[in-house]
Design an enzyme around this catalytic site. Structure first.
Site, PDB file in Angstrom:
ATOM      1  N   ASP A  69     -36.290   0.779 -10.893  1.00  0.00           N
ATOM      2  CA  ASP A  69     -36.606  -0.291 -10.205  1.00  0.00           C
ATOM      3  C   ASP A  69     -35.678  -0.868  -8.635  1.00  0.00           C
ATOM      4  O   ASP A  69     -34.429   0.448  -9.369  1.00  0.00           O
ATOM      5  CB  ASP A  69     -35.750  -1.378 -11.831  1.00  0.00           C
ATOM      6  CG  ASP A  69     -35.174  -2.616 -10.774  1.00  0.00           C
ATOM      7  OD1 ASP A  69     -36.651  -3.809 -10.761  1.00  0.00           O
ATOM      8  OD2 ASP A  69     -34.527  -3.047 -10.995  1.00  0.00           O
ATOM      9  N   GLU A 122     -40.285   1.561  -7.084  1.00  0.00           N
ATOM     10  CA  GLU A 122     -40.747   0.294  -6.398  1.00  0.00           C
ATOM     11  C   GLU A 122     -39.101  -0.320  -5.524  1.00  0.00           C
ATOM     12  O   GLU A 122     -37.791  -0.367  -5.850  1.00  0.00           O
ATOM     13  CB  GLU A 122     -40.435  -0.964  -7.945  1.00  0.00           C
ATOM     14  CG  GLU A 122     -40.559  -1.850  -7.366  1.00  0.00           C
ATOM     15  CD  GLU A 122     -39.770  -2.838  -7.790  1.00  0.00           C
ATOM     16  OE1 GLU A 122     -39.652  -4.178  -6.933  1.00  0.00           O
ATOM     17  OE2 GLU A 122     -38.615  -2.569  -7.113  1.00  0.00           O
TER      18      GLU A 122
HETATM   19  C1  FRU Z   1     -38.240  -6.163  -8.344  1.00  0.00           C
HETATM   20  C2  FRU Z   1     -37.081  -6.511  -9.398  1.00  0.00           C
HETATM   21  C3  FRU Z   1     -37.466  -8.093 -10.446  1.00  0.00           C
HETATM   22  C4  FRU Z   1     -35.539  -7.739 -10.438  1.00  0.00           C
HETATM   23  C5  FRU Z   1     -34.852  -6.973  -9.715  1.00  0.00           C
HETATM   24  C6  FRU Z   1     -33.215  -6.665  -9.713  1.00  0.00           C
HETATM   25  O1  FRU Z   1     -37.844  -5.953  -7.232  1.00  0.00           O
HETATM   26  O2  FRU Z   1     -37.687  -6.117 -10.498  1.00  0.00           O
HETATM   27  O3  FRU Z   1     -37.531  -8.295 -10.795  1.00  0.00           O
HETATM   28  O4  FRU Z   1     -35.157  -9.922 -10.317  1.00  0.00           O
HETATM   29  O5  FRU Z   1     -35.661  -6.104  -8.986  1.00  0.00           O
HETATM   30  O6  FRU Z   1     -33.822  -6.169 -11.079  1.00  0.00           O
END
Ligand code: FRU
Ligand code: MG
Ligand code: CA
Length: 610
Positions: A250, A325
């Site tokens: 993430d 991500e």
């Molecule tokens: C992707 C995400 C969001 C979350 C943020 C922090 O950008 O997964 O859904 O709010 O990262 O973890």
């Protein structure tokens, strides 16, 4: 006379019959001669690893299936419905966070990285989920959230209390004096949180500020601390030992921030964007020079890749993967694959270009350009991936147009590499309406107000899954669900789509089935706009097979000249078509031109390229 007539009759039939057989044989010989030697089996092709051409499905656990009637999706709900993924043709699932959390950011604020959140179930529930998934041949990936923890985590509580070993687990900094007011204090820099306001929060207890790139309740780990780096490996190791097949990782662009050591001991201000539409404290007011995409963060990604690879070497089994991500420009995104010094990164970074670069005003040329952008910048031999939605963005049919659902699925499934599906896309789910009163998303609550919240809210794409047309769409037997059910569930639900002669789900299944063919896992590709309205994608294995997608992405019908489609030799046969297309599987396409309705997509099988 009679006798000879009869004899003649029989002879005639025999002769005619033989003639027919001969005719068929001649036709077949001519036809195959014409097409070059037929390839009875696909050419010899390298074997792909399980993840390289998989269909990867994102489960949003809170909204998938509630097994105990509390209105909140849970692990048992997922386990009970794993067969859905088999039916759909999915190979692997990744689940948004299922770990212990106060749920400020619905699980992205983790208070215990080694425990299952109580609303979702127990560790045993997780083990059962994993066991059944593996029996069904499904891989299960977890969401690894390294950038931050919950402020209720032990790490943070200990760090705030300056407990030995934890003092520097987070990014702490002294207040700056306010030149205008002796009694006032100022945050260490002008950095802005993703959820609005200063990225620094004062701790009365520790008498220092801590950094939070996301919500105040999500303090950022200090990745310059080797103990933090080690702890991340421990967490991954723990879940791999449980049997997880890998991780979605993430929010990586925010992993590291400028090092005070390089800035005279302080935190440098981000430059101002100068964009008049943003107020101080609003995202966009600054340019995130010191807070996003720092090169050092990639060292961590290389380390984690090294770790999962060494885990595989030590433990055997199938490849454990990391899919990274982050929303970043194309160069910073591609760096997640690895760099030219030979450091290997994620198995792939998620491709958000369909989300970030395209919308309902995009032309076929925009689609072609966007698709080729990824394929052009991607390092040699890397695996691409495609997706049109996730838990952070409005759903694809709502961002584009509802008549584009099957065309978007076709692109996703027929492009080379991995196809990612966000929960509900296989049945064409649209955004649900969520009122201000029902709004739960921290981003909407902190960035918006009762008039502007829908610009930011991620609730509409997170409303519960539509299983059938019963109460709560079959998601929950409870009186209330954590987010409202989208009103269109009576029309758009899985049970109905399984019964309807034509449905998004059936198109999805047909495309996934087609996708398993070698032409799609191994074939060459060509993507181009035929006009502003219609796009083609050709996948072909020379002398073996050719698959062509025609997709009108516009609001108007479009007549295209088929001879302009590379490698498309007519006649061709329809294999899959969007549910509103007048063409159905088995139809022959042979005219010089073809008219496609708005949003119409058809997938053809054509003569192999010699
Ligand atoms: C992707 C995400 C969001 C979350 C943020 C922090 O950008 O997964 O859904 O709010 O990262 O973890
Ligand atoms: Mg529940
Ligand atoms: Ca960070």
């Amino acid at each position: 006379m009679l006798h000879s007539m009869k004899a003649f009759g029989i002879t005639a039939i025999v002769v005619l019959g033989l003639g027919l057989i001969a005719g068929v044989i001649t036709w077949a010989v001519l036809a195959t001669g014409d097409r070059g030697p037929p390839a009875p089996t696909p050419p010899d092709l390298i074997d792909l690893d399980w993840w390289q051409h998989c269909v990867l499905y994102q489960i949003y656990p809170r909204s998938f299936k509630d097994s105990d009637g509390d209105g909140i999706g849970d692990l048992k709900g997922i386990t009970e419905h794993l067969e859905h993924f088999v039916a759909a043709g999915v190979d692997a699932v990744w689940m948004s966070p299922i770990f212990e959390s106060p749920m400020v950011d619905f699980g992205y604020d983790i208070s215990n990285f080694y425990e299952i959140h109580y609303e979702y179930g127990t560790m045993e529930d997780f083990e059962n989920l994993l066991e059944k998934a593996h029996q069904l041949g499904l891989k299960v990936l977890l969401d690894f959230v390294p950038n931050h923890a919950s402020n209720e985590s032990e790490y943070f509580i200990k760090s705030e209390a300056r407990e030995p070993g934890y003092e520097d687990f987070f990014v702490w900094a002294d207040a700056l004096p306010d030149p205008d007011n002796d009694t006032n204090r100022l945050p260490p820099s002008n950095w802005i949180s993703q959820f609005a306001g200063s990225a620094w929060e004062w701790s009365t207890k520790r008498q220092q500020y801590y950094l939070h790139q996301f919500a105040i309740e999500q303090p950022d780990f200090n990745f310059r601390n080797p103990d933090v780096q080690k702890e991340m490996i421990n967490i991954m190791n723990f879940w791999l030992d449980k049997g997880a097949d890998g991780f979605r990782v993430d929010a990586l662009p925010y992993l590291m921030e400028a090092d005070p050591a390089d800035h005279g001991g302080g935190y440098p201000d981000d430059p101002l964007s100068g964009r008049a539409e943003f107020q101080p404290g609003q995202l966009g007011y600054n340019v995130p020079l010191y807070t996003k995409d720092l090169l050092e963060l990639y060292d961590r990604v290389h380390e984690w890749r090294g770790f999962v690879d060494s885990y595989l070497q030590a433990n055997g089994g199938d490849t454990r993967v990391i899919f990274s991500e982050g929303y970043a420009n194309i160069s910073m995104t591609m760096l997640y694959y690895g760099n030219e010094d030979g450091d290997i990164g994620a198995h792939f970074p998620f491709n958000f270009d369909f989300i970030s670069d395209l919308s309902n005003t995009s032309t076929a040329r925009d689609f072609g350009y966007t698709i080729l952008k990824w394929l052009t910048y991607m390092p040699h031999g890397a695996v691409p991936n495609w997706q049109t939605g996730n838990h952070d963005n409005n759903r694809a049919p709502s961002r584009f147009r509802v008549n584009m659902v099957d065309g978007l699925t076709s692109l996703n499934m027929l492009l080379p590499g991995v196809a990612v599906t966000y929960q509900g896309e296989e049945i064409g789910m649209r955004d649900g309406f969520v009122s201000w009163e029902d709004t739960r998303d921290v981003e909407a609550l902190r960035r918006g107000d009762n008039e502007t919240y829908l610009l930011y809210s991620r609730d509409p794409c997170r409303t519960p899954y539509h299983w059938d047309n019963s109460t709560n769409a079959g998601f929950s037997t409870g009186n209330e669900t954590w987010l409202p059910i989208a009103e269109d569930y009576v029309e758009i639900n899985l049970a109905k789509q399984k019964e309807d002669a034509r449905s998004h789900f059936k198109v999805y299944q047909a495309l996934v089935k087609l996708r398993k063919e070698k032409t799609l896992s191994h074939g060459e590709y060509s993507v181009r706009a035929l006009s502003n309205r219609t796009l083609f994608l050709v996948r072909y294995l020379r002398t073996f097979d050719t698959i062509v997608l025609l997709f009108n992405v516009s609001e108007l019908s479009d007549t295209v000249v088929l001879s302009r489609v590379l490698h498309l030799e007519l006649p061709a046969t329809v294999v899959v078509s969007s549910i509103h297309s007048t063409r159905v599987a088995g139809d022959t396409i042979e005219g010089e031109t073809l008219t496609l309705a708005p949003g119409e997509a058809i997938v053809l099988r054509a003569k192999p390229v010699s």
